[in-house]
Design an enzyme around this catalytic site. Structure first.
Site, short mmCIF file in Angstrom:
data_model
loop_
_atom_site.label_atom_id
_atom_site.label_comp_id
_atom_site.label_asym_id
_atom_site.label_seq_id
_atom_site.Cartn_x
_atom_site.Cartn_y
_atom_site.Cartn_z
N GLY A 46 45.63 36.62 40.58
CA GLY A 46 46.39 35.45 41.01
C GLY A 46 47.18 34.90 39.84
N GLN A 51 51.14 28.45 34.81
CA GLN A 51 50.73 29.35 33.72
C GLN A 51 51.92 30.00 33.01
OE1 GLN A 51 47.81 31.33 36.53
NE2 GLN A 51 46.71 31.55 34.60
N CYS A 91 40.16 33.56 33.78
CA CYS A 91 41.51 33.01 33.89
C CYS A 91 42.40 33.62 32.82
CB CYS A 91 41.47 31.49 33.73
SG CYS A 91 43.08 30.71 33.88
N LEU A 92 43.59 34.03 33.21
CA LEU A 92 44.53 34.63 32.25
C LEU A 92 44.91 33.62 31.16
CD1 LEU A 92 46.82 36.55 34.77
CD2 LEU A 92 45.09 37.54 33.25
N HIS A 133 41.33 28.31 42.80
CA HIS A 133 41.54 28.38 41.35
C HIS A 133 43.03 28.13 41.03
CE1 HIS A 133 40.88 30.56 37.33
NE2 HIS A 133 42.20 30.60 37.45
N GLU A 134 43.92 28.76 41.80
CA GLU A 134 45.37 28.59 41.56
C GLU A 134 45.83 27.19 41.92
OE1 GLU A 134 46.24 30.86 39.79
OE2 GLU A 134 44.97 32.51 40.44
N HIS A 137 45.30 24.95 39.07
CA HIS A 137 46.33 25.07 38.02
C HIS A 137 47.51 24.15 38.33
CE1 HIS A 137 45.02 28.18 35.27
NE2 HIS A 137 44.80 29.07 36.25
#
Ligand code: GNR
Ligand code: NI
Length: 175
Positions: A46, A51, A91-92, A133-134, A137
């Site tokens: 995702g 991000q 997480c990236l 999760h997204e 963000h």
């Protein structure tokens, strides 16, 4: 097409609140393409626009093993949620850190597609976990915010150590 830079914790830009997308135009399409390329090359499941330092309500998912089921959600909302489930998340924007987070098990969402059409979907499993999760963000929230103060302190220490080693690797060994 160019890969976008993924910003990493503790960069304060990860705390910005995304605003709704208003123009469903070619620029939006190009941003989505670049974000997919960035997500796939980083091997993420995702990616939120936050991000890549774009503070618009836009998130992408592909939770398939085969990496061929892209989903785009613009101006997303969670309209119903039920149950709860714990999953190990990564997480990236917080590389190398994995921790258990509890979230709703099933959700019903609404969003717009790249043409601006409204749709609804019922999500569960990894698709539901990743969507939540997204969504976080887009509100400036990270999965590590859910951890206890002690665990968060351990995460900070581990990241500091990782960064020190990265710098050392970049400058080469010393006598
Ligand atoms: O690639 C990712 N894997 C992942 C695993 C468990 C729960 C959430 C995620 S999302 C993450 C990509 C990312 O950082 N998205 O914001
Ligand atoms: Ni993330």
């Amino acid at each position: 097409m160019a890969n976008l830079n993924i910003i990493e914790f503790p960069d304060p830009r990860l705390r910005k609140i995304a605003t709704p997308v208003e123009a469903f135009d070619a620029d939006l399409g190009r941003l989505i393409d670049a974000m997919f390329e960035t997500m796939y090359s980083a091997q993420g499941i995702g990616l939120a626009a936050t991000q890549v330092d774009v503070h618009k309500q836009l998130l992408l998912l592909d939770v398939s093993e085969t990496r061929d089921q892209p989903h785009v959600y613009i101006n997303p909302r969670i309209i119903e949620s039920e149950g709860s489930e714990t999953c190990e998340e990564g997480c990236l924007s917080v590389p190398g850190i994995y921790a258990e987070v509890s979230r709703a098990e099933k959700i019903r969402i609404s969003a717009r597609d790249p043409d601006g059409n409204l749709f609804e979907e019922a999500l569960d499993g990894m698709h539901a976990v990743c969507f939540q999760h997204e969504m976080d963000h887009l509100k400036g929230k990270l999965f590590i915010d859910y951890l206890s103060p002690l665990k968060r302190r351990m995460v900070r220490k581990k990241l500091e150590k990782q960064r020190r080693q990265e710098i050392q690797n970049a400058t080469g060994p010393r006598m």
